[in-house]
Motif scaffolding. Sequence first.
Motif, PDB file in Angstrom:
ATOM      1  N   THR A  38       0.720  -1.115   0.003  1.00 42.88           N
ATOM      2  CA  THR A  38       0.029  -0.252  -0.159  1.00 42.88           C
ATOM      3  C   THR A  38       0.788   1.231  -0.033  1.00 42.88           C
ATOM      4  OG1 THR A  38      -1.557  -1.252   1.320  1.00 42.88           O
ATOM      5  CG2 THR A  38      -1.981   1.232   1.071  1.00 42.88           C
ATOM      6  N   PRO A  39       0.666   2.158  -0.776  1.00 43.35           N
ATOM      7  CA  PRO A  39       1.467   2.982  -0.900  1.00 43.35           C
ATOM      8  C   PRO A  39       1.362   4.191   0.477  1.00 43.35           C
ATOM      9  CG  PRO A  39       0.175   3.331  -2.594  1.00 43.35           C
ATOM     10  CD  PRO A  39      -0.530   2.309  -1.790  1.00 43.35           C
ATOM     11  N   GLU A  40       2.674   4.474   1.132  1.00 42.02           N
ATOM     12  CA  GLU A  40       2.774   4.748   2.512  1.00 42.02           C
ATOM     13  C   GLU A  40       2.449   6.438   2.615  1.00 42.02           C
ATOM     14  OE1 GLU A  40       6.705   5.071   3.311  1.00 42.02           O
ATOM     15  OE2 GLU A  40       7.222   6.496   2.456  1.00 42.02           O
ATOM     16  N   ASP A  41       2.081   7.223   1.509  1.00 38.35           N
ATOM     17  CA  ASP A  41       1.521   8.387   1.596  1.00 38.35           C
ATOM     18  C   ASP A  41       0.130   8.424   1.609  1.00 38.35           C
ATOM     19  OD1 ASP A  41       3.710  10.837   0.052  1.00 38.35           O
ATOM     20  OD2 ASP A  41       4.135   9.506   1.713  1.00 38.35           O
ATOM     21  N   ALA A 646      18.273   1.243   0.617  1.00 39.10           N
ATOM     22  CA  ALA A 646      17.066   1.268   1.391  1.00 39.10           C
ATOM     23  C   ALA A 646      16.335   2.523   1.026  1.00 39.10           C
ATOM     24  CB  ALA A 646      17.459   1.636   2.949  1.00 39.10           C
ATOM     25  N   ASP A 647      17.091   3.696   0.638  1.00 34.71           N
ATOM     26  CA  ASP A 647      16.347   4.950   0.347  1.00 34.71           C
ATOM     27  C   ASP A 647      15.402   4.758  -1.119  1.00 34.71           C
ATOM     28  OD1 ASP A 647      18.582   4.842  -1.206  1.00 34.71           O
ATOM     29  OD2 ASP A 647      18.811   7.125  -1.335  1.00 34.71           O
ATOM     30  N   GLU A 648      16.041   4.027  -1.859  1.00 37.23           N
ATOM     31  CA  GLU A 648      15.305   3.761  -3.189  1.00 37.23           C
ATOM     32  C   GLU A 648      14.284   2.692  -3.162  1.00 37.23           C
ATOM     33  OE1 GLU A 648      18.571   5.015  -6.406  1.00 37.23           O
ATOM     34  OE2 GLU A 648      18.490   2.897  -5.974  1.00 37.23           O
ATOM     35  N   LEU A 649      14.329   1.935  -2.335  1.00 35.64           N
ATOM     36  CA  LEU A 649      13.304   1.077  -1.691  1.00 35.64           C
ATOM     37  C   LEU A 649      12.138   1.503  -1.248  1.00 35.64           C
ATOM     38  CD1 LEU A 649      15.208  -2.250  -0.459  1.00 35.64           C
ATOM     39  CD2 LEU A 649      14.135  -2.124  -2.704  1.00 35.64           C
ATOM     40  N   LEU A 652      10.341   3.640  -3.810  1.00 35.27           N
ATOM     41  CA  LEU A 652       9.538   2.862  -4.547  1.00 35.27           C
ATOM     42  C   LEU A 652       8.114   2.314  -4.003  1.00 35.27           C
ATOM     43  CD1 LEU A 652      12.236   0.610  -6.316  1.00 35.27           C
ATOM     44  CD2 LEU A 652      10.666   2.102  -7.608  1.00 35.27           C
ATOM     45  N   ALA A 653       8.217   2.017  -2.773  1.00 37.60           N
ATOM     46  CA  ALA A 653       7.211   1.758  -1.823  1.00 37.60           C
ATOM     47  C   ALA A 653       6.193   2.982  -1.467  1.00 37.60           C
ATOM     48  CB  ALA A 653       7.649   1.266  -0.226  1.00 37.60           C
ATOM     49  N   ARG A 654       6.779   4.121  -1.542  1.00 34.05           N
ATOM     50  CA  ARG A 654       6.008   5.231  -1.563  1.00 34.05           C
ATOM     51  C   ARG A 654       5.165   5.521  -2.532  1.00 34.05           C
ATOM     52  NH1 ARG A 654       8.898  10.808  -0.325  1.00 34.05           N
ATOM     53  NH2 ARG A 654       6.829  11.389   0.338  1.00 34.05           N
ATOM     54  N   ARG A 826      17.687   9.371  -1.386  1.00 37.66           N
ATOM     55  CA  ARG A 826      17.005   9.549  -0.098  1.00 37.66           C
ATOM     56  C   ARG A 826      15.575   9.963  -0.079  1.00 37.66           C
ATOM     57  NH1 ARG A 826      21.937  13.247   2.539  1.00 37.66           N
ATOM     58  NH2 ARG A 826      23.542  11.737   2.542  1.00 37.66           N
ATOM     59  N   SER A 827      14.752   9.561  -1.039  1.00 37.74           N
ATOM     60  CA  SER A 827      13.359   9.537  -0.961  1.00 37.74           C
ATOM     61  C   SER A 827      13.145  11.058  -1.030  1.00 37.74           C
ATOM     62  CB  SER A 827      12.599   8.928   0.062  1.00 37.74           C
ATOM     63  OG  SER A 827      11.398   8.342  -0.144  1.00 37.74           O
ATOM     64  N   HIS A 828      13.950  11.735  -1.508  1.00 38.88           N
ATOM     65  CA  HIS A 828      13.643  13.488  -1.576  1.00 38.88           C
ATOM     66  C   HIS A 828      12.891  13.714  -2.940  1.00 38.88           C
ATOM     67  CE1 HIS A 828      14.051  17.558  -0.807  1.00 38.88           C
ATOM     68  NE2 HIS A 828      14.596  17.919  -1.709  1.00 38.88           N
TER      69      HIS A 828
END
Length: 842
Positions: A38-41, A646-649, A652-654, A826-828
């Motif tokens: 599920t998208p975390e946002d 981790a930051d790219e995973l 992708l999860a977001r 960094r998911s930024h």
Amino acid sequence: MWTRSLPAGLAGLVLTVSVALAAPAAPDDGALAPSQRTPEDRTQASDLTPSLAPADAAALLSTLSAAPAQLPGQPRDDVIVDVPENPADASIPLNLTPYHAIAPALRALQESDRVSVEIIGQSALGRDLHLVVVTDPMSDAEWTEWQRLSDLRSADPDAALAAMEAGEYDDWKSPLFVNSNIHGNEWEGTDATLQVLDELAFSSDAEVTELLDQHVIAMVVTNNPDGRIAGTRSNGNGFDINRDYITASQPESRAVRAQLIRYDPLTMLDEHGYTGTTLIEPTTGPHGENYEYDLYIRQAIRNGLAMEEAVLGLGEPSVTEVNIPFRNQTDGWDDWPPIFTPMYAMYHGAVGHTVEIPHNPRDPELTPPERHELTRINTAVSRATIEANFAWAHENRMSLLADQLEIFRRGAAGESSRPIGDDLALSLALGDNAKTFLQDYPRAYVIPAERRGDTGAARLARFLLDNDVEVRQARRPFTAGGATYPAGSYVVDMFQAKRGLASTILDVGRDVTTNFPTMYDISAWSQASLWGADVATVPAGSALDGRALSPISAVAPTGYVPPGRPAHYGFAAGTLAGIQAVNTFVDAGVPVRRTASGVFAVPGSARSLVEDAAATYGIAFSAVGTAALRGAVAVDVARVGTSAPADELHALARMGFATTNVNAAGFNAGTYAFADFDALYVSTAGFDPRQLDATRQAAFAAWRAGGGSIVGRGASGWAFSDRAALLDVDLVDPREWNSANGIVAVTNDPASPVTGTASPSSFVSNPQHFTGLGAGVRVDQRFGDEGFFLAGHWIGHEAVAGQPVVVSGVAGGADVTLFATEPLYRSHPEGLFPQVANALWQ
């Protein structure tokens, strides 16, 4: 000055397990584990729209109206419950406090009427984050007056200064803030915090009672319980939280951010380790350009010297010097990026310091007694800095307050920043450390937006509000700086107390390549340039007609579903919310198609899910006829095999992609098969396709022939492509650029399905580019021409203007895309996420 302390280790406490009764945490828009589908946002996006049925909302409002109002700054006491004892907690071998021993220690503190313990959120893995607030007890009426004066500081700095001159702040308790253990394997700040809290809670010493009579002290016991237990620097999502504050992708950084905004503390310490020699900021240059650095440094250097005196006063034979970088170094420890906790706190008027305790107890060659002695010394050093900071802040309380009000007053008045003028600071500054960037701010920023469906603009406006930046919205079309903007646009008037933070978020930044030879971490960031929303600058001196603008405290819903029963619903997916919507439909089994013009469409029979998506993600849907879908291609990527950090995973999860990290050994062992995945994303060296056995080589070839998508990023992504003989292209990866990073202007191929509608800006770190393009390789994106480097630090960037940075092609039936940029860093850079999604969806 204080004598009562807790034992160094609390591992022997007997614990019981009970049901948690924590207060609700702040909305968490980034805590999902990378493997979660599920998208975390989702929670964050739903905040743009009502999430309760009208009857439920009315009942909730009735309940809330019957309850006494809780002032934002007034502490509450939460029920602190035990967690199971964990003998594997990495704190235990160090003779330090394991996470499971914190709860009973906090309950013991709650026996004091000076102490309140709050649960301010949960870690990435769901562990409670605790804030302890200590002050001399106040009545509700006293808290009401405290809150009034506290809010007045940034709401009306002129009025606050007048109130200060009138003596109204003489009895106001000024807030001080301490954060500990943000890096999980830098433990001792937590133990020092517990020792200091015990003294504050129970000591009858006159200095302690006087301190609590004049201050509200807020201390985060551990900002990273996941890392504390595991003995890792990162949190449970694999993130360095002390690189996340201007992004706030992690629940731990958002929890502390909320407390910094809540209190606007006069001082802020972040307790770290280990640097051999105790290190206490202020820093070397370059100094953050959006600080009122002249006001900060005259307080920070004196506070740092006071902490140094306390540390040396311990008399520990192994602690004989203190490094204050502003005084002792010429470069290498700057406060330029607002990714660090104290640097972020400075935008809220705090005098912020990172404290690095000296001795590294992680050396495997140490014996247990040697390790315990180091942690004892480290804890004493950390405690000394905390106590000295409190004592110095108490002695200089009114001076600190006056300078904080002056920071806010300059912002509200629209005045320019000023050079350092303090004689002590100037006399101690080594090298160019006294040089600052004098900032002239624009009159305003405008985020143009129609009222309906602009999720990128809404996301950015919400982020500004979350950071305590004042935002207005246009009730009607208006003109500013010679341009006309539509009704619904968001406006950030730069005549506001926290304009420095507004500028940090909304300006592109500065090229500091020629200013300092090295940088400690990244040199550029910009939600305006990297989050996918348009941002216009209204020049200084322009008129801003406030009659068309209304202050907002929340972002209005942006979703829309057209009436009737159209054959198809169309929507755009050029933002994070749009990507999430696509993946939600795919996950639900709804057919999704993408037209050549980039419109995504779902059948009219999915109306209930369309309505959910409009409410959850703020998407505006349109009616689309069947004829418009001729030539449209199916979008059905649900499962992605990854070899990624981790930051790219997390990114992708977001976006809503289900990921599984893979490698050749796992394929060969049958742990997973290529048929399990719709696409591959490779950006680390963990997956070498040459190591696949003959059976899996054949399966990989068949998977490619079946139309799988492959995305590679960076040197490892290119190496995967090269080893699998996918795209005929070379990568230029100069070693001398390994510390470079920044925001760059790019040119996109308008016909590219990957970058055809992409942002004109991108982000690079350890910059690379492609060359030697063979047959069938398309250039989707290039560096811009001369002057393409917009912000950051990159020596030699002039030589690569116009070079390819995103390329693609078809290899054995598979669509392959290679990125030399950092679209998920960094998911930024959320505005770059669509490029990766488009590449995966091919």
